[in-house]
Design an enzyme around this catalytic site. Sequence first.
Site, PDB file in Angstrom:
ATOM      1  N   ALA A  63     -14.040 -15.155   1.854  1.00  0.00           N
ATOM      2  CA  ALA A  63     -12.889 -14.414   2.357  1.00  0.00           C
ATOM      3  C   ALA A  63     -11.659 -14.923   1.610  1.00  0.00           C
ATOM      4  O   ALA A  63     -11.691 -15.993   1.010  1.00  0.00           O
ATOM      5  CB  ALA A  63     -12.743 -14.674   3.852  1.00  0.00           C
ATOM      6  N   GLY A 102     -17.824 -15.845   3.021  1.00  0.00           N
ATOM      7  CA  GLY A 102     -17.926 -14.407   3.231  1.00  0.00           C
ATOM      8  C   GLY A 102     -18.724 -13.724   2.125  1.00  0.00           C
ATOM      9  O   GLY A 102     -19.312 -12.666   2.357  1.00  0.00           O
TER      10      GLY A 102
END
Length: 657
Positions: A63, A102
């Site tokens: 992320a 992520g």
Amino acid sequence: MNGLVSWRRDGDVAVITIDNPPVNALSHAVRAQLLAAVREADADAAVSAIVFACAGRTFVAGADISEFGKPAQSPILLDVIATLEHIDKPLVAAVHGTVLGGGLELTLACHFRVADARTKLGLPEIKLGLIPGAGGTQRLPRLIGMEHAAPMILTGGPIAAPLALEVGLIDEIAESDVLPAAITFARRAVRDTLPIRRVSEMENKLAGLRGKPDAYAAIVAPWAGARLDAPKAAIELLRLAPTLPFAEAMREERATFTRLMNGEQSKAQRYLFFAERAAAKHPALHPSLHPALKPAEPRAIAQAAVIGAGTMGTGIAMCFANAGIAVVLIDTDATAVARGRASIDKQYESSVARGRLTADDKAKRLGLISTAASLAAAKDADLIVEAVFEDMDVKKAVFRDLDAIAKPGAVLATNTSYLDINDIATSVSRPGAVIGLHFFSPANVMRLLEIVNATATDPAILAAMFALARKLGKVPVIVGVCRGFVGNRMLQVRAAAIERLLLEGALPAQIDAALVDFGFAMGPLAVSDLAGLGISWRMRKANGLHAAIADALCEAGRFGIKAGKGYYRYDAGSRRGVPDPDVAALIEQTSKRLGVTRRTFTPDEIVPRLITPMIEEGRRILAEGIAHQASDIDLIWVHGYGWPAARGGPMYYGGVS
Ligand code: 3HC
Ligand code: NAI
């Protein structure tokens, strides 16, 4: 599409590519464009399978950390991932580089995974004070089993492609380029009508843990004593994988991720992530900012030499060998050489015994380390690190000899803890070659490297040593010349504050307990006992300095663990200190002798008494330009002195950075 995510057709396979340099982080724009691309490809009747890849040096590394702490913008990663997983066309991830956080969670939403042979895959969120927040805590154990998933999530360490294949995290390692291999895989999935594998629906790897809390507890036992919020939360969330339905557990994961992200611990750890990157932006490393300086030339270090085979020299030699650099370890004392060799051998052997190193790697590393009794053996070295006794005359003599021996262009580094490197540089005809490389003990373990930029140090050498430090796996921080540089200068201030506190009424166990409670792994006085009190005592005597209590302990033969007594008493063979009434008496007598009235201290008083003077010293260090930025000081304390990462560092804690 604004270029961050694009897609094209390769026959009946759609290839979606993320191109968001440098590390393809999943920013809001990437998430939005990715979702749109996936929907378009899915809706295209000419597409029968989707491959999903990244441009540049790596697959998605996670992320976008810079968005954390700000309001979440839709679509959030969880929604993107849920959409991907439920597509009815085979979805294949083609991964390379570092597939992290992520990024890995995105691949877990795909139905198959094909990797380049050098890929590393991991969930490093724990290092940022977080847990995987896009399904990692629930999908990873479903895919590879709890016994493999828990260590990945709780240590944050990545695994390499071959192990990933073995445990089932990936389905194939590409023999050459990963993208064509993934496209071929996707076509095969269509041709052979391979069942779509949705990880969220895979239950068999967890079956053995259902209704068996003890089996789960045994897997996470190594982390059971964790004190930080993130590992505690990870243990709770992983427990849910075999217990709760997927969707319910995912709601818990989301709530926990948000809580941790907004918490103080993760905030501090994210600050340190960016601090490490900011250290590389020191102006001295960017001569373009200084038109007068020549640009740094890349300088390869193929052969190193270390002078002094004592505590530090042996560890430094191992650092080079561990990074594949040949090194000669030189000491004029033959016993020191033999002891150094034996210590290196023993440490590698213990790594082999613990399964951290193969016997082959041990042999390779030992093969890179040679020893010698004469400085002449340093003549071919590109870099020479001096680690002899902490004595200016001895060091100057070594540098004079090295000046006559070292090849032109060689870097002449000193590992001095306190001495004036500008003064050391006066003993050679090439002061520009002299630099400080201040390793911390044990040098092969501790990540900090203070790189001391002396007045005459050549900027090209400074840049080369910074790059080398990275290659050695260190956290390099550039500092200027002053007594003790940054770390030890602040350590001395803390030592003086400890002395004062002991004189005024606190006892060693109270001070240690307060700092352990603050987050240090060990209290400062237990650390002193471990390191030995003798070196500082001798140094104080040589410099006409005094520390009433520490001096009195040494005078009483209490030199620390090795002597069986120091600030604490140690039972034979034990490294666990026990409070000693004799020490309490000695401290009380010293207070009396110096006319200091004793009183009791609460832990809440102890912590600021020790830390505030450090912060003040840090401010002076910044004002003098010895450190370039407050975050550099924080890195030094976290990576060199055990300051708890979840507290950011002294300057962060003091609100200075
Ligand atoms: N978000 C935002 N920026 C990032 C980033 C990320 N995840 N990862 C790296 N960057 C930035 C760095 O700050 C740096 O910026 P700068 O050039 O302005 O200083 C730039 O990318 C290059 O990074 P490095 O200098 O670290 O490059 P390296 O090649 O040395 O290392 C790397 C690459 C191994 C990918 C390393 O950057 C790394 O470890 N990144 C972080 C990985 C991570 O922690 N991922 C998990 C994020 S949390 C998450 O995904 C939550 C999820 O579960 C919901
Ligand atoms: P040490 O006493 O363990 O080892 C020093 C070695 O240097 C000895 O083996 C000695 O025989 C050798 N030596 C002395 N004169 C020499 C010469 N002229 N030529 C070749 N070899 C010579 O010392 P230690 O602890 O390894 O420290 C070395 C340096 O590292 C010092 O400057 C110290 O301040 C610094 N340092 C020490 C740290 C520690 O925790 N011990 C941490 C960081 C830096």
